[in-house]
Design an enzyme around this catalytic site. Structure first.
Site, PDB file in Angstrom:
ATOM      1  CG  ASP A 221       5.227 -10.484 -13.081  1.00  0.00           C
ATOM      2  OD1 ASP A 221       4.275  -9.799 -13.439  1.00  0.00           O
ATOM      3  OD2 ASP A 221       5.176 -11.275 -12.119  1.00  0.00           O
ATOM      4  CD  GLU A 270      27.038 -11.600 -23.537  1.00  0.00           C
ATOM      5  OE1 GLU A 270      26.670 -12.679 -24.034  1.00  0.00           O
ATOM      6  OE2 GLU A 270      27.232 -11.426 -22.313  1.00  0.00           O
TER       7      GLU A 270
HETATM    8  C1  GLC Z   1       2.186  -8.778 -12.010  1.00  0.00           C
HETATM    9  C2  GLC Z   1       1.281  -9.219 -13.130  1.00  0.00           C
HETATM   10  C3  GLC Z   1       0.034  -9.772 -12.537  1.00  0.00           C
HETATM   11  C4  GLC Z   1       0.385 -10.955 -11.679  1.00  0.00           C
HETATM   12  C5  GLC Z   1       1.433 -10.583 -10.637  1.00  0.00           C
HETATM   13  C6  GLC Z   1       2.055 -11.795 -10.026  1.00  0.00           C
HETATM   14  O1  GLC Z   1       1.669  -7.735 -11.279  1.00  0.00           O
HETATM   15  O2  GLC Z   1       1.051  -8.141 -13.993  1.00  0.00           O
HETATM   16  O3  GLC Z   1      -0.908 -10.129 -13.508  1.00  0.00           O
HETATM   17  O4  GLC Z   1      -0.756 -11.419 -11.016  1.00  0.00           O
HETATM   18  O5  GLC Z   1       2.494  -9.865 -11.214  1.00  0.00           O
HETATM   19  O6  GLC Z   1       2.915 -12.410 -10.948  1.00  0.00           O
END
Ligand code: GLC
Length: 556
Positions: A221, A270
């Site tokens: 993310d 790994e």
């Molecule tokens: C990413 C995720 C989204 C979230 C953001 C903050 O863009 O896909 O849904 O709100 O990160 O974590």
């Protein structure tokens, strides 16, 4: 002779024929499950891990290779789980670690791989580290794991710099003791300080925790956000996210992020079987991978994330953002393939996810109307391209965006921070209809946390199954052909053929894909044997009539 689909007999892959090579991910079709909205096992109106586990055979039969699960970790849900309070625990609303273990094992038995979401840019404000940082006060070393700063102005009443949150408003919130902390997203999502060795160690340990649980990969993310420019300099402009397309921002796509991914790649390698004598029983062979959610100014900069010693894939958001226009599609396909070739990474293709308007609505001529015909054509085009494709739950049913949710039911934190806009993210997160009848259309035995439109009864899995004209059967047939036709999904380029304006035609080994993006039918020479079409085509003595907004696959 009018033809719709070629033979749609289902040959789902089974555990005795998994995509078993080390390089399984290079042409994998990866299905995104949004756990709150996929299937509700305990009838509380919220999807959960037992619900997903029960529905794994559906995903096996659909023909996908892997399943990416959006976060199911312990979280106060200020941003639907992208605010993690404990990275090693399952939130009770989704189940238990035992359920996660069972889900991973069942998936592997069915030949499906599991990719989990890792959220390293920020924690929840309820994470133990942040609670300590707040309670310890200014000057505490425990504060250094986040970005705390004194404010500007005589009394420190102004934020430390001019950065804006992705969800609207300033990217800083003032703590009770007067210092400010940085949050690129909601105030409940404080950004971690990735210069701090404890932060780096902690995430290496979290990676190992889930790899030990048997997962096959991670979706990273906000992979472009971890490192901030030295001194947190002002940007000097408003609407900063709009700059992302043109420039590297001091909080996004900083070169320093790549060192982090190099260290993660060593861990993933790994755990990839040839290196791991301790692979747990039942695990699938092949690489353990990571895919970056990296919003960068150009595809070339995206390619930096997938150099051979970094992550494996990055989402191709430039493709997602392209209009339904033949010239623009051709240009973005070429640019994407050209950008990835020097780093020898597969290109990825994605049309929908939990953050954007569903493509059955977004690709329509005004971006707001349901146009499943165009969506089907776009999906068949995507699935014909070389590389790895991402499918967001419900797109295989042709679900539209839900555009009329009452304000009081919305949960997207962006909605509450930036009043008066539309396009927020609840409309693509409405639970999946499995049956035409019953409470929540078979999502669970209770209701659903966001209401499903009545019209979704006829879009349910049960209604579409066995109907060769349905979008579900189109996806099933396309994914089966992707497994059967050598060349589909493989390789790193397409060969364009001459085609009239508004039409795309490209050749892959053993295969031609024709796309009519115009609103008129076109008559073309028949290039081979019809494999699959997104809407009925007519083959006459003089050629094939490809209707408006239609993609056709031909075996040659
Ligand atoms: C990413 C995720 C989204 C979230 C953001 C903050 O863009 O896909 O849904 O709100 O990160 O974590």
């Amino acid at each position: 002779m009018t033809q719709y689909l070629a033979d749609t007999t289902r040959h789902p892959h089974t555990s005795d024929q998994p995509a078993a090579t080390a390089d399984w991910w290079r042409d994998a079709v990866i299905y995104q499950v949004y756990p709150r909205s996929f299937a509700d096992g305990n009838g509380d109106g919220m999807g959960d891990l037992p619900g997903i586990r029960e529905r794994l055979p559906y995903l096996r039969d659909l023909g996908v290779d892997a399943v990416w699960l959006s976060p199911f970790y312990a979280s106060p849900q200020a941003d639907a789980g992208y605010d993690v309070a404990d990275y090693r625990a399952v939130d009770p609303m989704f189940g238990t670690l035992h359920d996660a273990d069972g889900l991973i094992r069942d998936a592997h038995r069915l030949g499906l791989r599991i990719i989990v979401d890792l959220v390293p840019n920020h924690t929840s404000d309820q994470h133990e580290w942040f609670k300590q940082a707040v309670s310890e006060g200014p000057g505490s070393p425990l504060r250094q794991r986040y970005h705390f700063r004194p404010g500007k102005g005589a009394g420190g009443e102004l934020p430390p710099n001019d950065w804006e949150s992705v969800f609207g408003g300033p990217a800083w919130t003032r703590a009770a003791d007067g210092e400010w902390y940085l949050h690129l997203f909601a105030p409940e999502q404080p950004d971690l300080n990735w210069e701090h060795p404890a932060v780096q160690d902690e995430f290496r340990s979290i990676l190992r925790f889930w790899l030990d649980m048997g997962v096959d990969g991670f979706r990273i993310d906000v992979a472009h956000g971890l490192v901030k420019a030295d001194g947190l300099p002002d940007i000097g402009a408003h609407e900063q996210l709009k700059l992302l397309g043109n420039d590297v921002l001091p909080f996004f796509d900083q070169d320093g992020v790549h060192e982090i991914y190099r260290s993660w790649r060593r861990i993933l390698d790994e755990y990839s079987p040839s290196h791991s004598p301790n692979l747990r029983p039942g695990a699938l062979p092949g690489a353990r991978i990571a895919v970056a959610e990296a919003w960068t100014p150009t595809v070339e900069r995206t390619a930096n994330y997938v150099r051979s010693d970094e992550l494996h894939q990055a989402f191709n958001f430039q493709y997602l953002a392209t209009r339904w226009d033949a010239a623009e599609l051709r240009a973005v396909i070429d640019r994407s393939l050209d950008a990835m070739r020097p780093v020898a990474a597969p290109t990825t293709w994605v049309l929908s996810n939990h953050d954007v308007v569903r493509h059955a609505t977004r690709l329509s001529s005004d971006g707001k109307t349901y146009d499943v015909r165009r969506a089907r054509a776009a999906s068949l085009l995507m699935l014909a391209l070389p590389g790895s494709a991402y499918v967001y739950q419900g797109e295989e049913l042709g679900l539209p965006e839900v555009t009329d949710l009452p304000d009081e039911l919305r949960q997207d934190p962006a909605f509450f921070r930036a009043a008066g806009q539309d396009g927020f993210r609840d409309g693509c997160r409405v639970p999946i209809p499995w049956t035409s009848e019953g409470p929540s259309h078979g999502f669970g035995s209770g209701g659903s946390w966001l209401p499903q439109p009545e019209s979704w009864a006829r879009l349910s899995v049960a209604e579409q199954t066995g109907d060769p004209a349905s979008t579900l059967e189109l996806y099933r047939a396309a994914l089966r052909l992707r497994r059967e036709l050598p060349g589909l999904g493989a390789g790193e380029s397409v060969r364009w053929e001459d085609a009239p304006e508004g039409v795309l035609s490209f050749l892959r080994p053993g295969f031609v894909c024709t796309v009519n993006t115009t609103s008129e039918p076109v008559t073309l020479p028949v290039p081979g044997a019809l494999s699959l079409a997104s809407s009925a085509v007519e083959i006459t003595a003089t050629g094939v009539v490809v209707p408006a907004d239609t993609t056709v696959w031909w075996a040659v």
